[in-house]
Design an enzyme around this catalytic site. Structure first.
Site, PDB file in Angstrom:
ATOM      1  N   VAL A 222       0.834  -1.206   0.000  1.00 38.18           N
ATOM      2  CA  VAL A 222       0.000   0.000   0.000  1.00 38.18           C
ATOM      3  C   VAL A 222       0.867   1.253   0.000  1.00 38.18           C
ATOM      4  O   VAL A 222       0.581   2.247  -0.682  1.00 38.18           O
ATOM      5  CB  VAL A 222      -0.957  -0.001   1.212  1.00 38.18           C
ATOM      6  CG1 VAL A 222      -1.700   1.326   1.305  1.00 38.18           C
ATOM      7  CG2 VAL A 222      -1.947  -1.150   1.103  1.00 38.18           C
ATOM      8  N   ALA A 223       1.965   1.214   0.769  1.00 40.53           N
ATOM      9  CA  ALA A 223       2.845   2.372   0.845  1.00 40.53           C
ATOM     10  C   ALA A 223       3.556   2.632  -0.471  1.00 40.53           C
ATOM     11  O   ALA A 223       3.796   3.775  -0.860  1.00 40.53           O
ATOM     12  CB  ALA A 223       3.874   2.163   1.955  1.00 40.53           C
TER      13      ALA A 223
ATOM     14  N   GLU B 155      -0.967   5.650  -5.434  1.00 40.35           N
ATOM     15  CA  GLU B 155      -2.377   5.728  -5.830  1.00 40.35           C
ATOM     16  C   GLU B 155      -2.727   7.041  -6.514  1.00 40.35           C
ATOM     17  O   GLU B 155      -3.579   7.100  -7.399  1.00 40.35           O
ATOM     18  CB  GLU B 155      -3.290   5.556  -4.607  1.00 40.35           C
ATOM     19  CG  GLU B 155      -3.312   4.151  -4.031  1.00 40.35           C
ATOM     20  CD  GLU B 155      -2.283   3.987  -2.916  1.00 40.35           C
ATOM     21  OE1 GLU B 155      -1.367   4.833  -2.841  1.00 40.35           O
ATOM     22  OE2 GLU B 155      -2.382   3.028  -2.141  1.00 40.35           O
TER      23      GLU B 155
ATOM     24  N   ASP C 205       2.207  25.025 -42.086  1.00 36.60           N
ATOM     25  CA  ASP C 205       1.705  25.551 -43.355  1.00 36.60           C
ATOM     26  C   ASP C 205       1.837  27.072 -43.315  1.00 36.60           C
ATOM     27  O   ASP C 205       1.954  27.670 -42.243  1.00 36.60           O
ATOM     28  CB  ASP C 205       0.242  25.124 -43.515  1.00 36.60           C
ATOM     29  CG  ASP C 205      -0.318  25.487 -44.874  1.00 36.60           C
ATOM     30  OD1 ASP C 205       0.472  25.542 -45.827  1.00 36.60           O
ATOM     31  OD2 ASP C 205      -1.525  25.715 -44.975  1.00 36.60           O
TER      32      ASP C 205
ATOM     33  N   ASN D 106      -1.586   8.263   1.673  1.00 41.14           N
ATOM     34  CA  ASN D 106      -1.397   8.304   0.216  1.00 41.14           C
ATOM     35  C   ASN D 106      -2.522   9.050  -0.509  1.00 41.14           C
ATOM     36  O   ASN D 106      -2.281   9.855  -1.414  1.00 41.14           O
ATOM     37  CB  ASN D 106      -1.312   6.884  -0.348  1.00 41.14           C
ATOM     38  CG  ASN D 106       0.036   6.242  -0.071  1.00 41.14           C
ATOM     39  OD1 ASN D 106       0.916   6.848   0.521  1.00 41.14           O
ATOM     40  ND2 ASN D 106       0.187   5.002  -0.498  1.00 41.14           N
TER      41      ASN D 106
ATOM     42  N   ASP E  53      -1.173  12.946   0.881  1.00 40.13           N
ATOM     43  CA  ASP E  53      -0.255  13.046  -0.251  1.00 40.13           C
ATOM     44  C   ASP E  53      -1.012  13.449  -1.512  1.00 40.13           C
ATOM     45  O   ASP E  53      -0.632  14.371  -2.216  1.00 40.13           O
ATOM     46  CB  ASP E  53       0.448  11.701  -0.511  1.00 40.13           C
ATOM     47  CG  ASP E  53       1.585  11.464   0.471  1.00 40.13           C
ATOM     48  OD1 ASP E  53       1.815  12.337   1.312  1.00 40.13           O
ATOM     49  OD2 ASP E  53       2.207  10.396   0.385  1.00 40.13           O
TER      50      ASP E  53
END
Length: 805
Positions: A270-271, A275, A317, A641, A645
């Site tokens: 998980v760390a 995510e 162009d 997370n 975070d």
């Protein structure tokens, strides 16, 4: 090349309805088969085709298998939300492009059964006789049978910016497309005159269709951002797997089994899983997309914005992109400029619009009447005061036209050589002035008067230099691109002299520079495709712009294709990644600036996110290696997370770009999102954070019980991560120089997250979910103080690095 249809003979009566129906059934409708619209479900599935997403799904499955349903639900929710954000952004872009589509020629006038009929353009067949007049969009490729002062605008097909004179006289077989004066082509516009033409090709067999078919051979490649994300994701997956295996091995050697063995490994998984990374990238690109929309650029694919930030070459162009796309009188030569303009207007048929900024008719004559109107000379007044007595229309053989009026004056204009042959009075310096104008890419018209009703004994009174003028903002944009290390290459169907003159005026072609490096005149669709491929083979990141169908294959081949929204054709817009609503080169440079800023934001947000993950990894790994009980539970790490975070990282990607973003050269194409400096910062930030968390845990373990030690470690890690977000805004300047209030989203998110962290410590329901307890006032102050240490250390490191570079 188009060819005559077998078994179809010209006839003044045209085809019979029965024959046309038979041919339509055999050949099919007169339509282009462009790339089909992506169904919504494919757009949605594409959002989940990423190594990071796969890694998150794996973590979700593992968490479910071991009973951590709450963790699995949280991870799954983030994945779904991220996918939906990307889907809705791209779905809206696809629908906006569909709204821009228009049929090339919705109706056509044909002669069938001996009479003129208006039918759907899709229903015309080879052998049909087209009736043409000014303003018509040609429905299919056709060979001219009759042409009366006929000219066509073929810029969409050949890139030629001026009308092409057409004639029924058979041309040279197999001549280049721009030189087939006896043919008209699907998608082009009749500028002047009338005529009849027999259709020889429809649908995908036309020149328009041939170019559309070339799109299938062009390749769809991964963008630089997609490549970098893939590399980063694989590295993180390897790191994650390696550490999880190492911690599991350590636990097994210590005699742990069952959940005691799996819990630290799950915590590490998980760390380690970022995510927030997919959401960060998606939001960064979506924000860039919205900013570009406000600057007149419709981004069809999110990754296109960042890819522009890597561009090293812009192949563009000329007509309508670097120039206004509207012919204008650039220069007047003669003793009396007003007299020159009045005479030129007196020999014109164009109608001035009400706002006097444009008109209807031949683009050259429109330019003349607009320039004259600015000096209060108007054709409508001349017609009222001096009505026409006779008219000698322009034709390709005479290369001039004249109108004899009731005041006894013949007003004439035409090619310099044609007027000079008929003139008995030519002012000194006229030849030199004409040569100088032509050398600078201007189309030169000689203006003359006569005293009799015929084109003899003329007096040449002046010259007009006419051209499609450059956009002033495009000149500035090219200079900005050059300062940013981006080369501009002009590819056009115009004559070489015109192309070189415009390139010099725009600053593309510098004195002493080889023209073939940056200017390509009389370019065919195959030439454009080859030029893009050559630049790509040199390792350049190529952006290609265009509006005509002849540009579409090159747009698809380029790393980033940019189509014109106003003048661009349907096929071109289908091939493009970005559509410009204002057809302006300056918007492209603005998009490049936005792309560079987005990469900066993705880089700093990713570094911030990974540094936090490294700190969490280090805490769990060191704790397991030293034989401590699990310091942080999986639910703690998920909270960190996704909330402490992820939310600040999302705010970081909304930062505006730095003022120096366009003063640096383009990033190397293989430069990774996280380079050496970023990894050094990540390791430093992670190490400091780990020391602070382990320090508070060991101190509390000696004076308090395990739950209280874990409680403090959790709060210190959260506070530290939140406060460190201010340091992440700039890798070189401390946060007080960047400005604490210059990103209010970040400030509000940090404050709200700090309050949320305090709230979960004091709410019974969340205390049970997170297995934590309340923090006393002293513990709150202690957690904030220790949590602020990483921010202070990182800012001091910036000052030291600035002092001792």
């Amino acid at each position: 090349m188009s060819s005559e249809p077998d078994g179809v003979k010209p006839s003044v009566n045209g085809l019979t309805s029965a024959a046309a129906a038979r041919l339509l059934d055999e050949i099919g409708p007169n339509e282009l088969r462009v790339k089909s619209e992506k169904p919504a479900w494919r757009l949605l599935v594409a959002q989940f085709n990423s190594p990071v997403i796969w890694m998150l799904f794996a973590a979700c499955v593992v968490s479910t298998l071991v009973g951590e349903v709450l963790d699995a639900a949280a991870i799954g929710t983030i994945v779904v939300i991220n996918g939906l954000v990307g889907f809705f952004q791209e779905y809206r872009a696809e629908k906006a492009v569909i709204a821009l589509r228009a049929m090339t020629a919705p109706r056509a006038r044909v002669i069938r059964d001996g009479r003129t009929q208006a039918i759907a353009a899709a229903a015309v067949v080879p052998g049909d006789l087209l009736s043409l007049e000014a303003g018509d969009v040609v429905a299919a490729d056709a060979r001219l049978l009759e042409a009366n002062v006929l000219s066509a605008m073929e810029a969409a097909l050949t890139g030629e910016s001026t009308p092409v004179t057409k004639t029924a006289q058979p041309g040279v077989p197999n001549a280049p497309l721009a030189q087939r004066s006896d043919h008209v082509f699907a998608g082009t516009v009749i500028a002047t005159g009338t005529g009849f033409a027999q259709i020889i090709a429809t649908g995908m067999h036309t020149e328009l269709g041939r170019i559309a078919g070339m799109l299938a051979a062009a390749t769809d490649e991964s963008t630089p951002l997609q490549t970098r994300l893939g590399v980063l994701s694989r590295r993180l997956m390897i790191i994650c797997l390696g550490i999880v295996i190492a911690v599991a091995a350590l636990g097994w050697r210590q005699g742990l089994t069952g959940m005691d063995l799996l819990l630290p490994a799950i915590s590490l998984a998980v760390a380690a899983v970022p995510e927030g990374l997919p959401a960060i990238v998606t939001i960064a690109l979506a924000v860039g997309m919205q900013r570009m929309a406000a600057r007149h650029a419709l981004v069809r694919r999110l990754t296109a914005v960042e890819t522009l930030g890597c561009a090293t070459v812009i192949c563009t162009d000329k007509t309508g992109t670097l120039t206004t796309g509207i012919m204008a009188v650039r220069e007047v030569w003669g003793q009396d400029h007003l007299r020159v303009l009045e005479t030129a207007v007196g020999c014109s048929d164009a109608e001035l619009s009400l706002d006097e900024q444009g008109g209807i008719g031949d683009p050259t004559e429109v330019a003349i009447v607009v320039a004259a109107a600015k000096r209060s000379i108007r054709l409508i007044e001349i017609e009222a005061e001096r009505p026409r007595a006779s008219v000698y229309p322009f034709d390709a053989d005479r290369k001039c036209m004249s109108i004899y009026r009731m005041d006894g004056i013949l007003y004439a204009k035409g090619a310099v050589e044609a007027i000079s042959e008929r003139a008995t009075v030519i002012p000194p310096g006229a030849g030199e002035a004409a040569a100088d104008m032509a050398a600078r890419g201007l189309r030169v018209l000689a203006i003359a008067i006569g005293r009799v009703d015929r084109e003899t004994d003329l007096e040449l009174i002046g010259l007009l230099g006419i051209a499609d003028p450059p956009r002033t903002e495009a000149i500035d944009a090219i200079a900005r691109a050059k300062a940013a290390g981006i080369r501009t290459v002009m590819i056009t169907g115009d004559h070489e002299l015109t192309a070189h003159a415009i390139a010099q005026e725009m600053g593309i072609l510098q004195p002493g520079q080889a023209a073939e490096d940056v200017v390509h005149a009389r370019a065919t669709p195959e030439d454009k495709l080859r030029i893009v491929q050559e630049w790509k083979s040199r390792g350049e990141v190529v952006a290609m712009t265009g509006d005509g169908v002849n540009d579409a294959p090159a747009l698809r081949e380029a790393h980033i294709g940019i189509a014109m929204g106003r003048t661009g054709t349907e096929v071109t817009r289908e091939a493009a990644d970005i559509v410009l609503a204002d057809d302006n080169f300056a918007t492209i440079v603005a998009a490049i600036e936005e792309g560079r800023s987005i990469f900066e934001n993705i880089r700093k947000s990713t570094a911030y996110l990974v540094a936090g993950n490294m700190a969490e990894l280090a805490v769990v790994f060191v704790g397991a290696a030293l034989g401590f009980p699990t310091l942080l539970l999986p639910i703690h790490l998920l909270w960190i997370n996704l909330v402490t975070d992820g939310l600040p990282a999302l705010a970081l990607v909304t930062d505006r770009g730095t003022s120096t973003v366009m003063s640096r050269p383009p990033r190397p194409v293989h430069e990774q999102i996280l380079g050496g400096p970023e990894w050094r910062h990540i390791l430093l930030a992670g190490a400091i954070q780990m020391i602070c968390v382990m320090g508070i845990f060991l101190w509390a373990r000696d004076t308090r019980d395990l739950d209280e030690a874990r409680n403090l470690a959790f709060s210190v890690l959260v506070f530290g991560e939140l406060l460190r977000a201010f340091s992440a805004r700039d890798p070189d300047r401390p946060f007080w120089e960047v400005g604490l209030f210059s990103n209010m989203k970040l400030l509000l998110i940090v404050v709200a997250s700090l309050l949320a962290q305090l709230a979960i410590h004091h709410m019974p329901a969340t205390q049970e979910i997170f297995q934590i307890s309340a923090l006393s006032l002293a513990d709150c102050a202690l957690s904030l103080g220790v949590g602020a240490l990483p921010l202070l250390v990182l800012e001091v490191e910036k000052l030291v690095r600035r002092r001792f570079p």
